[in-house]
Design a protein around this motif. Structure first.
Motif, mmCIF file in Angstrom:
data_model
loop_
_atom_site.group_PDB
_atom_site.id
_atom_site.type_symbol
_atom_site.label_atom_id
_atom_site.label_comp_id
_atom_site.label_asym_id
_atom_site.label_seq_id
_atom_site.Cartn_x
_atom_site.Cartn_y
_atom_site.Cartn_z
ATOM 1 N N THR A 1 25.972 -48.573 43.730
ATOM 2 C CA THR A 1 25.381 -48.664 42.732
ATOM 3 C C THR A 1 24.886 -49.744 42.242
ATOM 4 N N ASP A 2 25.106 -50.933 43.662
ATOM 5 C CA ASP A 2 24.923 -52.100 43.186
ATOM 6 C C ASP A 2 24.474 -52.425 41.160
ATOM 7 N N LEU A 3 25.573 -52.460 40.369
ATOM 8 C CA LEU A 3 25.448 -52.398 39.197
ATOM 9 C C LEU A 3 26.722 -53.511 39.097
ATOM 10 N N ARG A 4 26.363 -54.775 38.416
ATOM 11 C CA ARG A 4 27.277 -55.402 38.236
ATOM 12 C C ARG A 4 28.468 -54.338 37.270
ATOM 13 N N ASN A 5 29.592 -55.185 37.837
ATOM 14 C CA ASN A 5 31.015 -54.633 36.757
ATOM 15 C C ASN A 5 32.194 -55.455 35.805
ATOM 16 N N SER A 6 33.131 -54.858 35.345
ATOM 17 C CA SER A 6 33.244 -55.553 33.860
ATOM 18 C C SER A 6 33.632 -56.662 34.302
ATOM 19 N N LEU B 1 22.181 -59.079 18.682
ATOM 20 C CA LEU B 1 22.302 -58.790 20.916
ATOM 21 C C LEU B 1 23.096 -57.041 20.287
ATOM 22 N N THR B 2 23.471 -56.052 20.955
ATOM 23 C CA THR B 2 23.893 -55.061 20.245
ATOM 24 C C THR B 2 24.156 -54.562 22.121
ATOM 25 N N LEU B 3 25.966 -54.177 21.694
ATOM 26 C CA LEU B 3 26.162 -53.576 23.325
ATOM 27 C C LEU B 3 26.614 -52.024 22.917
ATOM 28 N N LEU B 4 26.082 -51.485 24.111
ATOM 29 C CA LEU B 4 26.005 -50.029 23.626
ATOM 30 C C LEU B 4 27.080 -49.271 24.968
ATOM 31 N N VAL B 5 28.319 -48.702 25.030
ATOM 32 C CA VAL B 5 29.170 -48.130 25.662
ATOM 33 C C VAL B 5 28.368 -46.999 25.783
ATOM 34 N N VAL B 6 28.563 -45.940 27.276
ATOM 35 C CA VAL B 6 27.698 -45.110 27.749
ATOM 36 C C VAL B 6 29.330 -43.777 28.571
ATOM 37 N N LYS B 7 29.409 -43.073 27.439
ATOM 38 C CA LYS B 7 31.044 -42.673 28.787
ATOM 39 C C LYS B 7 30.135 -40.827 29.021
ATOM 40 N N ILE C 1 27.435 -40.946 39.212
ATOM 41 C CA ILE C 1 27.333 -41.873 39.105
ATOM 42 C C ILE C 1 26.162 -42.373 39.088
ATOM 43 N N TYR C 2 25.855 -42.347 40.552
ATOM 44 C CA TYR C 2 24.352 -43.334 40.489
ATOM 45 C C TYR C 2 23.411 -42.705 39.566
ATOM 46 N N ASP C 3 23.421 -41.413 39.362
ATOM 47 C CA ASP C 3 22.696 -40.916 38.996
ATOM 48 C C ASP C 3 22.285 -41.260 37.560
ATOM 49 N N VAL C 4 23.321 -41.088 37.012
ATOM 50 C CA VAL C 4 23.371 -41.842 34.930
ATOM 51 C C VAL C 4 23.129 -42.819 35.257
ATOM 52 N N SER C 5 23.867 -44.159 36.228
ATOM 53 C CA SER C 5 23.547 -45.134 36.180
ATOM 54 C C SER C 5 21.629 -45.640 36.683
ATOM 55 N N GLN C 6 21.290 -44.914 37.353
ATOM 56 C CA GLN C 6 19.825 -45.000 37.490
ATOM 57 C C GLN C 6 19.301 -45.007 36.178
ATOM 58 N N LEU C 7 19.326 -43.307 35.478
ATOM 59 C CA LEU C 7 18.584 -43.237 34.248
ATOM 60 C C LEU C 7 18.842 -43.979 33.541
ATOM 61 N N SER C 8 20.149 -44.909 33.208
ATOM 62 C CA SER C 8 20.514 -45.787 32.131
ATOM 63 C C SER C 8 19.208 -46.812 32.441
ATOM 64 N N LEU D 1 22.574 -54.000 32.352
ATOM 65 C CA LEU D 1 23.348 -52.731 32.773
ATOM 66 C C LEU D 1 24.500 -53.423 33.035
ATOM 67 N N TYR D 2 25.496 -52.628 32.883
ATOM 68 C CA TYR D 2 26.752 -52.858 33.560
ATOM 69 C C TYR D 2 27.773 -51.710 34.295
ATOM 70 N N LEU D 3 28.763 -52.106 35.107
ATOM 71 C CA LEU D 3 29.549 -50.485 35.382
ATOM 72 C C LEU D 3 30.883 -50.408 34.724
ATOM 73 N N LEU D 4 31.251 -50.834 33.579
ATOM 74 C CA LEU D 4 32.702 -51.290 33.161
ATOM 75 C C LEU D 4 33.517 -50.595 34.123
ATOM 76 N N ASP D 5 32.969 -49.244 33.791
ATOM 77 C CA ASP D 5 34.783 -48.276 34.633
ATOM 78 C C ASP D 5 34.466 -47.184 35.698
ATOM 79 N N LYS D 6 34.339 -47.450 36.616
ATOM 80 C CA LYS D 6 33.926 -46.080 37.928
ATOM 81 C C LYS D 6 35.325 -44.756 37.811
ATOM 82 N N GLU D 7 36.031 -45.551 37.188
ATOM 83 C CA GLU D 7 37.496 -44.053 37.277
ATOM 84 C C GLU D 7 36.338 -43.406 36.075
#
Length: 287
Positions: A138-143, A164-170, A190-197, A207-213
């Motif tokens: 996804t080329d997103l930064r991770n945790s 500053l606000t953190l959103l956690v999306v699942k 995962i890629y589609d939701v990443s692009q959407l976000s 935007l960060y991909l905190l947990d791919k699994e």
């Protein structure tokens, strides 16, 4: 230190392989030079190979134990021939008594060094994966990247009094979805939701991909809780539109999101991990 150990293992593996080839050449020459005992030599060579294979798939202890059993059995056979037929103990006997355990030991040296190299390679791959800060799909930064960036973001928030606000999306029911769609579609989801976000936030937000699994993202927004609500509604509205159009034919299920939000407060949030934990706790209220 790691490089020296890896080079030593590689050298030992190469030497073990060369020694194995030399032994095989010696066996070939010996068998060719003893036509009178050709069948017997071929049988013993096959036994030597079998003992070496046992060592390869088990341990050197098991291999050497079987070699001792072979030496005892072969010695008993030679003694029986000597007593019953009056045959003399020749070079053929001594050659195989020495060569059979040698083949086992040399193959063990080669395979043990190779396995050590494979284990070292796996450790390096895991270490590289742990040090990587960007997800390759996804080329997103991770945790890991989040923990580094969050300290900077919170510092800016405190110093300049910028909310500053953190959103956690699942993704809702992700474990159930994983059983319904194939692996390649999971990566696409995962890629589609990443692009959407990514398309729902401003350029100065992250935007960060905190947990791919577990399909979990983190969004750091320079806004307060009210501004975060606008982003949340924007993401959910956009997802609903995609579920009705593009995603309807792409996936077997409608994708839903749970989003938790926490505004940064220096006296209540001790570190980046605590920031994530508190935002995840808010997921319980988003049904």
């Amino acid at each position: 230190m790691i490089s020296v150990r890896r080079n030593r293992s590689s050298l030992i593996s190469d030497l073990g392989f060369l020694a194995f080839l030399v032994l095989m050449f010696a066996c070939t020459v010996f068998i060719a030079g003893s036509p009178d005992h050709y069948i017997q030599n071929i049988i013993i060579l096959n036994v030597a190979f079998l003992l070496a294979l046992v060592t390869y798939f088990t341990t050197v202890t098991a291999g050497l134990t079987l070699n001792l059993a072979f030496i005892f059995g072969y010695g008993f056979f030679v003694v029986y021939q000597t007593v019953s037929e009056g045959a003399s103990i020749g070079v053929n006997t001594y050659f195989w008594l020495i060569m059979t355990p040698l083949i086992t030991v040399v193959l063990w040296v080669f395979t043990s060094s190779s396995r050590e190299l494979q284990a070292e390679n796996e450790r390096l791959q895991k270490r590289t994966a742990n040090l990587a800060t960007v997800d390759e799909n996804t080329d997103l930064r991770n945790s890991i990247s989040f923990q580094k960036d969050a300290s900077l973001f919170t510092g800016i928030s405190t110093r300049y009094h910028i909310p500053l606000t953190l959103l956690v999306v699942k993704v809702k029911y992700w474990n159930e979805i994983r059983r319904l769609i194939p692996e390649e579609q999971l990566s696409e989801a995962i890629y589609d939701v990443s692009q959407l976000s990514q398309s729902s936030i401003r350029t100065n937000d992250a935007l960060y991909l905190l947990d791919k699994e577990d399909a979990t993202w983190g969004l750091l927004l320079f806004t307060d809780r009210e501004g975060a609500k606008i982003v949340i509604e924007r993401i959910k509205l956009r997802l609903q539109e995609l579920n009705d159009t593009e995603f309807s034919g792409k996936y077997k299920v409608n994708l839903g999101l749970k989003i938790g939000a926490v505004e940064y407060e220096a006296d209540k949030i001790e570190n980046p991990l605590d920031f994530i934990v508190q935002a995840k706790n808010q997921l319980e209220y988003d049904v």
